[in-house]
Each structure stands twice: as structure tokens, then as C-alpha cells.
Design an enzyme around this catalytic site. Structure first.
Site, PDB file in Angstrom:
ATOM      1  N   TYR A 217      38.910  39.865  34.013  1.00 13.56           N
ATOM      2  CA  TYR A 217      38.852  41.281  34.376  1.00 13.56           C
ATOM      3  C   TYR A 217      38.005  42.054  33.368  1.00 13.56           C
ATOM      4  CZ  TYR A 217      40.485  45.762  36.180  1.00 13.56           C
ATOM      5  OH  TYR A 217      40.543  47.002  36.755  1.00 13.56           O
ATOM      6  N   PHE A 291      35.180  51.143  38.552  1.00  8.93           N
ATOM      7  CA  PHE A 291      34.319  50.088  38.016  1.00  8.93           C
ATOM      8  C   PHE A 291      35.217  48.905  37.688  1.00  8.93           C
ATOM      9  CE2 PHE A 291      32.749  47.394  34.733  1.00  8.93           C
ATOM     10  CZ  PHE A 291      31.372  47.368  34.819  1.00  8.93           C
ATOM     11  N   GLU A 292      34.924  47.770  38.300  1.00  2.90           N
ATOM     12  CA  GLU A 292      35.633  46.552  37.930  1.00  2.90           C
ATOM     13  C   GLU A 292      34.672  45.406  38.135  1.00  2.90           C
ATOM     14  OE1 GLU A 292      40.296  46.873  39.308  1.00  2.90           O
ATOM     15  OE2 GLU A 292      38.844  46.472  40.861  1.00  2.90           O
ATOM     16  N   ILE A 293      34.637  44.490  37.188  1.00  7.15           N
ATOM     17  CA  ILE A 293      33.990  43.205  37.429  1.00  7.15           C
ATOM     18  C   ILE A 293      35.095  42.189  37.218  1.00  7.15           C
ATOM     19  CG2 ILE A 293      32.223  41.568  36.702  1.00  7.15           C
ATOM     20  CD1 ILE A 293      30.512  43.884  35.789  1.00  7.15           C
ATOM     21  N   HIS A 328      46.485  47.380  39.477  1.00 10.05           N
ATOM     22  CA  HIS A 328      45.674  46.309  38.875  1.00 10.05           C
ATOM     23  C   HIS A 328      45.969  46.182  37.385  1.00 10.05           C
ATOM     24  CE1 HIS A 328      42.225  46.603  42.070  1.00 10.05           C
ATOM     25  NE2 HIS A 328      43.392  46.314  42.589  1.00 10.05           N
TER      26      HIS A 328
END
Ligand code: NAG
Length: 428
Positions: A217, A291-293, A328
Site C-alpha cells: 500500500y 491517491f492510492e497505489i 482501507h
């Protein structure tokens, strides 16, 4: 000493002379200290989450790629804002790496949206729909009661909580997003929203680096959650954690404020919001999930999906307004190891009014690179300690929000913590 004599002592204000009172006080203090020490976050011997690169790289345009997609949920009427985001990520990253972009909509796409967005990028684009049954109330839920609650949440002025679709969206991003057909073939995703801006060049492949460093994450900004959107969320998550016997990681502990109330009264604190069954509180810190990768498989995994089902059945996505960011974050902090979470401190990012914009790395801007110069030929000052690549922050610097949550959430990975944070983490 006779009982009567003791009584007289007290009557004369002699509380402090009673060894019993002193012993009780010391016992309470010891108990509180031991309790708080359980939530101490140890300082690692070395920095465990440095940026993958701290200067510009010559982009490797033909290197191996990860199985990944950029994913944006949008509506036809957001065409301009969506195009701005896609042009920004194109200019700063995807012109070199060409990861496919998957667009998701809860309704049919307009030709204009498809044409405009497809023309905003050199990468392949896919225009998909959210499955209808994922964008409505769960079948078992009393829809009228849920709608009445949503109206009341709106009337009470809880952020975005009066909008039914906002609840559907938060629920979708919390659960079924990870399992829909359109994303099945990918392992990694980068979440993109309309109206965001990337202010530095990303000249390496973050998916490849995430995989190489065994991360699950990645985030840029962390904030406090709006208290009133999720009074019972932390309790639900921590109850599930307890029931499953999931041990507390340092990252989980970094999100908990140990209660100062001594045993046996501490348990009563659990009656309040944002508290677990023992009475300890959540500090409301979360990763800002627009924003998440991240690794889709982490969220597709049994543990996360079980937790999601538990949360889903508690009704909190509708009877409160739980955000996917909070869901999350609590899940990541519980189920991932601290070293699996990455802060992209080198990525300049703005959404709404919050931003992070790092300083540029001195001597690390590759001024001779034709590849980079085609994209970005001017950039802000290079400042010692800077980690950015050709950032252009419009005079803004670093970030415009409190670093409390960033310091908290990074604590398990940060060796050279500021003394104050370190002391606090030691005491609490
Ligand atoms: C996007 O544009 C390219 C190039 O013009 C075209 O080949 C492709 O089919 C378009 N994709 C969509 C989804 O319209």
C-alpha cells in the site's frame, strides 16, 4: 490504628497521610504506565521507508512492467476535471510508462467523455461500468430506514453524508471495487480522481518498485478523519480484530491513543465513539485514499474481504457515512506489516485544497535529459534535503496540512524521529 482513628484522620483532611491512598495512587499510575507501554511504537534502527528514488531518473520506456492499471471513477459531467487529472499524470508519468487507464462509471458513458479522455493520454483506455448491484443498497437492508438516516445525516451537516450516491461510492471503494470483472486481470492499481494534479515528474515505475520492495500500500497524504462520519467504525474493526485474534502490529498501535483512565474504569470509555472494547481510542489518522497505489490481491484476500463483510453487515456504510479511506487505513494498519506501507514523499500531489509538494533534489534534476526536457523544462529551486524530480509547486512548499498523522503513521518506519515524537511514543 483503629478504624475510628483512621476515620478521624480523614475528617481532618488527612487523606494524603493514608498509606492506602498512596498505594492506590501508585498502583493506578503503574497500571496506566504499563497499559500505555503496550501501545509504544518501537524506533527501528534504520529508516525502513525511504523514497524509492530521491532524484530524477532517465525513464526506462521499454523496461519490464507490472500487471497494473490506473483506475478512475468518474461521471460524464466531470469530463473536464477528469481530463485535467489524466493530462497531468500523462505529462508527469504515463507518457513514458503507458499503463492502461480504466474508467469506471455507475451509468453509461457519453461519447464526449470517451473521446476527450482517450485523447488526453497516449496509453490504452477502457471505459467500464460499475455492476448495477454494487451501486445500490444491500438487498437485506431496509432501504427506507437507510434513506431516512442519510437524510438526517445530511440535515446534521455531516460532510457529504446527505448524498445517497456518496454512500454507494464509499461502500464500492471499500469492498467490491477489488473484485469487479473490469479489474480482475490486474494485480496493482493506482487510483486517480478527477481534479487532481501531479506537480513532480515520476521518472521511475512505482508499481515495479512497490513489487520489488514487497509493499502492498502506498500513499501521499494522511489526515484526520471527520469524526462524525464514523462514530462506530473503529469499534467494529477492533471487535473483528479481537474476534479473529489478529495481533497488534506497531502500525496498528500507531493509530491507537491509549486511554489514561485506570483499570477498571477504562472499560467504561468504550461507550464513547472511536473507542475499542477496552476503552482505548483511535486517533482518526488515515491515508487519504483518493491517491492510492496498492496491491489488489491484498484487498481481494480472505482477511480483508471477511472484514469488509463484517463492516457491510453492520450497516455503517449507510447508517453512518464510513469513508473508504478510513476503512482501507484501519485494515492496512491491522493486516499489513509496517514495512509493507510506503509513503511517496517524492510525489507532488494535490486534490481539493490539500497538497504535498516536495523540494527538488540538489543536483538530481538531469538538466541534460532530452526525454525529461520534452516534458518539463523548468522547475522550482533545488533545496538541500529535497527528494523531488522537477517539482513545480507554484511557490507552495511541502504540505498545507498538519503532519500529526504523517508522523504517527510513519512512526514504525522512521529511525530518526523528532525527539518530541519519540518521547511521546515512548511515554504513550
Ligand atoms: C483511443 O484512441 C486510439 C487512437 O486514436 C484508438 O485506436 C482507440 O480505439 C481509442 N480507444 C477508445 C476506447 O476509444
Amino acid at each position: 490504628m483503629s478504624v475510628l482513628h483512621r476515620f478521624r484522620l480523614r475528617r481532618r483532611g488527612g487523606w494524603l497521610q493514608s498509606p492506602f491512598v498512596w498505594a492506590l495512587g501508585v498502583a493506578c499510575l503503574l497500571e496506566i504506565t504499563f497499559h500505555a507501554a503496550r501501545y509504544r511504537v518501537p524506533v527501528p534502527p534504520r529508516e525502513l521507508d525511504a523514497p524509492f528514488y530521491t532524484s530524477c531518473q532517465e525513464p526506462v520506456t521499454d523496461g519490464p512492467r507490472e500487471n497494473a492499471a490506473i483506475v478512475m471513477l468518474a461521471r460524464n459531467e466531470e469530463v473536464e476535471k477528469a481530463a485535467r487529472s489524466v493530462r497531468s499524470i500523462e505529462e508527469r508519468f504515463n507518457r513514458w510508462f503507458k499503463y492502461p487507464i480504466v474508467f469506471l462509471n455507475d451509468g453509461p458513458w457519453s461519447d464526449e467523455f470517451i473521446r476527450t479522455l482517450n485523447a488526453s493520454t497516449s496509453a490504452p483506455t477502457f471505459f467500464e461500468n460499475v455492476p448495477k448491484d454494487q451501486w445500490t443498497f444491500p438487498s437485506w437492508m431496509d432501504k427506507n430506514a437507510a434513506q431516512a438516516s442519510i437524510k438526517s445525516q445530511g440535515d446534521r451537516g455531516i460532510l457529504y453524508a446527505g448524498k445517497e450516491t456518496y454512500h454507494h461510492m464509499c461502500r464500492f471503494f471499500s469492498g467490491s471495487f477489488y473484485t469487479i470483472e473490469a479489474l480482475k486481470k490486474y494485480k496493482w492499481y493506482w487510483r486517480l480522481e478527477p481534479d487532481v494534479e501531479f506537480s513532480c515528474s515520476i521518472t521511475y515505475d512505482p508499481f515495479v518498485e512497490m513489487a520489488r520492495h514487497k509493499k502492498v500500500y502506498g500513499f501521499t497524504i494522511s489526515l484526520w478523519e471527520e469524526k462524525r462520519t464514523c462514530p462506530s467504525l473503529f469499534r467494529e474493526v477492533s471487535d473483528w480484530k479481537e474476534a479473529q485474534g489478529v495481533p497488534s502490529t506497531a502500525l496498528w498501535n500507531a493509530g491507537v491513543d491509549a486511554s489514561w483512565v485506570p483499570w477498571p474504569f477504562r472499560g467504561m470509555m468504550s461507550w464513547f465513539s472511536h473507542r475499542d472494547s477496552a476503552g482505548d481510542g483511535w486517533n482518526l489518522c488515515h491515508y487519504w485514499s483518493n491517491f492510492e497505489i496498492a496491491d489488489l490481491d491484498f484487498f481481494r484476500g480472505k482477511k480483508y474481504q471477511d472484514l469488509y463483510q463484517h463492516l457491510e453487515h453492520s450497516g455503517g456504510f449507510y447508517f453512518e457515512r464510513w469513508g473508504d479511506a478510513a476503512v482501507h487505513s484501519l485494515a492496512v494498519n491491522m493486516l499489513a506489516e509496517p514495512h509493507q506501507v510506503h509513503h511517496f514523499s517524492d510525489i507532488g500531489y494535490r486534490h481539493d485544497w490539500y497538497y504535498q509538494c516536495p523540494a527538488n533534489a540538489p543536483g538530481g534534476q538531469l538538466p541534460e535529459s532530452t526525454t525529461l526536457n520534452e516534458a518539463q523544462s523548468k522547475w522550482a529551486d533545488e533545496i538541500p534535503g529535497g527528494v523531488g524530480c522537477r517539482c513545480d509547486c507554484d511557490g507552495r512548499r511541502n504540505r498545507n496540512h498538519a503532519t500529526y498523522c504523517l508522523d504517527k503513521l510513519k512512526a514504525p518506519n522512521t529511525a530518526n524521529r523528532p525527539l518530541s515524537t519519540w518521547l511521546l511514543s515512548f511515554i504513550f
